[in-house]
Design an enzyme around this catalytic site. Structure first.
Site, PDB file in Angstrom:
ATOM      1  N   ARG A 237       0.870  -1.175   0.000  1.00 42.87           N
ATOM      2  CA  ARG A 237       0.000   0.000   0.000  1.00 42.87           C
ATOM      3  C   ARG A 237       0.904   1.222   0.000  1.00 42.87           C
ATOM      4  O   ARG A 237       1.970   1.212   0.654  1.00 42.87           O
ATOM      5  CB  ARG A 237      -0.901   0.035   1.243  1.00 42.87           C
ATOM      6  N   GLU A 266      -4.191   7.836  -4.390  1.00 44.52           N
ATOM      7  CA  GLU A 266      -4.530   7.214  -5.673  1.00 44.52           C
ATOM      8  C   GLU A 266      -5.873   7.760  -6.153  1.00 44.52           C
ATOM      9  O   GLU A 266      -6.753   8.025  -5.331  1.00 44.52           O
ATOM     10  CB  GLU A 266      -4.606   5.695  -5.509  1.00 44.52           C
ATOM     11  N   HIS A 284      -1.933   0.635  -9.779  1.00 43.08           N
ATOM     12  CA  HIS A 284      -2.535  -0.296  -8.819  1.00 43.08           C
ATOM     13  C   HIS A 284      -3.234  -1.462  -9.548  1.00 43.08           C
ATOM     14  O   HIS A 284      -4.459  -1.605  -9.510  1.00 43.08           O
ATOM     15  CB  HIS A 284      -3.515   0.436  -7.888  1.00 43.08           C
TER      16      HIS A 284
HETATM   17  P1  NAP Z   1      -0.806 -11.917   4.226  1.00 39.36           P
HETATM   18  O1  NAP Z   1      -0.789 -13.312   3.719  1.00 39.36           O
HETATM   19  O2  NAP Z   1      -1.603 -11.596   5.422  1.00 39.36           O
HETATM   20  O3  NAP Z   1       0.723 -11.480   4.449  1.00 39.36           O
HETATM   21  C1  NAP Z   1       1.098 -10.306   5.064  1.00 39.36           C
HETATM   22  C2  NAP Z   1       2.471 -10.510   5.693  1.00 39.36           C
HETATM   23  O4  NAP Z   1       2.901  -9.264   6.242  1.00 39.36           O
HETATM   24  C3  NAP Z   1       2.472 -11.531   6.833  1.00 39.36           C
HETATM   25  O5  NAP Z   1       3.497 -12.454   6.589  1.00 39.36           O
HETATM   26  C4  NAP Z   1       2.791 -10.693   8.063  1.00 39.36           C
HETATM   27  O6  NAP Z   1       3.649 -11.359   8.950  1.00 39.36           O
HETATM   28  C5  NAP Z   1       3.555  -9.545   7.467  1.00 39.36           C
HETATM   29  N1  NAP Z   1       3.545  -8.370   8.330  1.00 39.36           N
HETATM   30  C6  NAP Z   1       2.502  -7.797   8.952  1.00 39.36           C
HETATM   31  N2  NAP Z   1       2.902  -6.720   9.647  1.00 39.36           N
HETATM   32  C7  NAP Z   1       4.245  -6.622   9.466  1.00 39.36           C
HETATM   33  C8  NAP Z   1       5.246  -5.727   9.923  1.00 39.36           C
HETATM   34  N3  NAP Z   1       4.943  -4.707  10.742  1.00 39.36           N
HETATM   35  N4  NAP Z   1       6.521  -5.922   9.513  1.00 39.36           N
HETATM   36  C9  NAP Z   1       6.846  -6.947   8.684  1.00 39.36           C
HETATM   37  N5  NAP Z   1       5.926  -7.840   8.243  1.00 39.36           N
HETATM   38  C10 NAP Z   1       4.650  -7.669   8.623  1.00 39.36           C
HETATM   39  O7  NAP Z   1      -1.320 -10.915   3.087  1.00 39.36           O
HETATM   40  P2  NAP Z   1      -1.115 -11.014   1.513  1.00 39.36           P
HETATM   41  O8  NAP Z   1      -2.275 -11.685   0.889  1.00 39.36           O
HETATM   42  O9  NAP Z   1       0.243 -11.519   1.221  1.00 39.36           O
HETATM   43  O10 NAP Z   1      -1.239  -9.458   1.133  1.00 39.36           O
HETATM   44  C11 NAP Z   1      -0.352  -8.511   1.684  1.00 39.36           C
HETATM   45  C12 NAP Z   1      -0.790  -7.099   1.325  1.00 39.36           C
HETATM   46  O11 NAP Z   1      -0.563  -6.858  -0.068  1.00 39.36           O
HETATM   47  C13 NAP Z   1      -2.285  -6.827   1.507  1.00 39.36           C
HETATM   48  O12 NAP Z   1      -2.596  -6.479   2.837  1.00 39.36           O
HETATM   49  C14 NAP Z   1      -2.535  -5.686   0.545  1.00 39.36           C
HETATM   50  O13 NAP Z   1      -2.416  -4.442   1.197  1.00 39.36           O
HETATM   51  C15 NAP Z   1      -1.421  -5.824  -0.485  1.00 39.36           C
HETATM   52  N6  NAP Z   1      -1.966  -6.181  -1.801  1.00 39.36           N
HETATM   53  C16 NAP Z   1      -1.782  -5.318  -2.846  1.00 39.36           C
HETATM   54  C17 NAP Z   1      -2.279  -5.652  -4.087  1.00 39.36           C
HETATM   55  C18 NAP Z   1      -2.084  -4.735  -5.258  1.00 39.36           C
HETATM   56  O14 NAP Z   1      -2.936  -4.686  -6.137  1.00 39.36           O
HETATM   57  N7  NAP Z   1      -0.959  -4.034  -5.338  1.00 39.36           N
HETATM   58  C19 NAP Z   1      -2.989  -6.853  -4.292  1.00 39.36           C
HETATM   59  C20 NAP Z   1      -3.146  -7.694  -3.204  1.00 39.36           C
HETATM   60  C21 NAP Z   1      -2.633  -7.356  -1.957  1.00 39.36           C
HETATM   61  P3  NAP Z   1       3.136 -12.504   9.974  1.00 39.36           P
HETATM   62  O15 NAP Z   1       2.598 -13.611   9.140  1.00 39.36           O
HETATM   63  O16 NAP Z   1       4.357 -12.838  10.705  1.00 39.36           O
HETATM   64  O17 NAP Z   1       2.077 -11.828  10.800  1.00 39.36           O
END
Ligand code: NAP
Length: 324
Positions: A237, A266, A284
């Site tokens: 984000r 955005e 995005h």
């Molecule tokens: P996810 O499976 O929940 O993974 C998020 C990871 O971030 C987890 O491994 C978590 O660690 C880690 N994390 C949380 N807080 C942290 C911190 N303070 N420092 C370091 N690591 C931290 O989510 P995901 O499906 O991979 O998606 C991640 C994010 O990508 C979404 O929340 C969204 O904002 C973004 N996204 C963007 C797009 C786009 O179009 N650009 C599309 C999809 C998603 P733990 O497991 O250890 O808690």
């Protein structure tokens, strides 16, 4: 009597038709006037909301007295005021998993695009500058064999790391809240502190959710820790990065380049990033493939439908409100 579903962003005709089997469906239509006014007018009758890309909290939902569930067509849920949802007992659902691989593809496209300067050299070619064999001024850098630093080794982070490890023989470093021993074994990934990762990685890839803990996670100090030859990739984000500091780092050569899919504000308009050849800027589009957007829509509909029919939805973000 059928419950009412209100869309808070554009949804496809097919989505509306699927929902119409069970619900009265209201989709604000720009041809009928102000969308926000239509949304606010329908809100008091809505039992369920579906959509993406809109902030929803106390100010927007105070008039939604019948609201039971909000189904977000996204995995990230930073747009929603979860404390308020919990206070009101409103369930929130999202669409994890189905967008993981497409978003990882895009993350890797940014890595490749930055390293090999694909957008910049596409524009250069089309502008007629290709008049002799290219020289060092057009050279990029390798991706294979380099160090890939994943900040947030969750679903998408791990999918990017797999591409790097098995497709490009990269060494994977990661940082996060918890140690991931299974992924360490699968990918040979090594845990680092954020500072260590920033100092070591050739590509720093941000894949964390936006939260109080991750807002401006990358600022001037962190950018200075990176190698001048390194690239920052943000598909998480926008507010995870201090954008003004990033612009300065790109202008000063503190880092070599950035691949960005997300921004503080955005859609991105009139940004100093537009003037920087070492910033690859995408609108995005992490999950924006036809197949994945359809899968996300179906998952969001399933969640909404299940919840409004009284069963626990598959992707409940705030299980504490579920009284089933
Ligand atoms: P996810 O499976 O929940 O993974 C998020 C990871 O971030 C987890 O491994 C978590 O660690 C880690 N994390 C949380 N807080 C942290 C911190 N303070 N420092 C370091 N690591 C931290 O989510 P995901 O499906 O991979 O998606 C991640 C994010 O990508 C979404 O929340 C969204 O904002 C973004 N996204 C963007 C797009 C786009 O179009 N650009 C599309 C999809 C998603 P733990 O497991 O250890 O808690």
């Amino acid at each position: 009597m059928k419950k009412t579903v209100l869309a808070f962003s554009r949804i496809t005709q097919a989505m509306a038709e699927r929902l119409q089997h069970d619900f009265n469906v209201i989709v604000p239509n720009p041809k009928l006037g102000d969308i926000a006014a239509q949304f606010n007018e329908a809100l008091p009758e809505a039992h369920g909301l579906i959509g993406v890309g809109r902030k929803l909290g106390r100010a927007q939902l105070e008039g939604a007295g019948k609201l039971e569930v909000v189904s977000s067509v996204s995995v990230g849920y930073d747009n929603y005021d979860l404390d308020y949802f919990n206070e009101r007992g409103i369930a929130l659902t999202n669409t994890p998993d189905v967008l993981t691989e497409s978003t990882a593809d895009l993350g890797f496209a940014l890595i490749m695009g930055c390293a090999r300067r694909t957008a910049e050299l596409d524009a250069w070619t089309k502008a007629g500058h290709w008049q002799a064999t290219v020289g060092p001024a057009q050279f990029g850098c390798d991706v294979h064999g380099k160090k890939l630093g994943i900040v947030g080794l969750g679903n998408i982070g791990a999918a990017i790391a797999r591409r790097g490890r098995f497709g490009f023989n990269m060494q994977v470093l990661y940082t996060g809240n918890n140690r991931k021993t299974a992924l360490e074994q699968e990918l040979g990934a090594q845990l680092r502190s954020l500072d260590e990762l920033l100092a070591e990685a050739d590509f720093v890839c941000l894949v964390v959710p936006l939260s109080d803990a991750t807002r401006k996670l990358i600022g001037a100090r962190e950018l200075k820790l990176m190698k001048p030859s390194a690239f920052l990739i943000n598909i998480a984000r926008g507010p995870v990065v201090d954008e003004a500091e990033l612009v300065e780092a790109l202008q000063n050569g503190t880092i070599r380049g950035a691949g960005l899919d997300v921004y503080e504000k955005e859609p991105l308009a009139d940004s100093p990033l537009f003037k920087l050849p070492n910033a690859l800027t995408l609108p995005h589009i992490g999950s924006a493939t036809a197949e994945t957007r359809e899968a996300m829509a179906n998952r969001a509909i399933d969640n909404l439908r299940t919840a409004l029919l009284g069963e626990r939805p598959q992707d409940l973000v705030n299980p504490q409100v579920w009284k089933g």
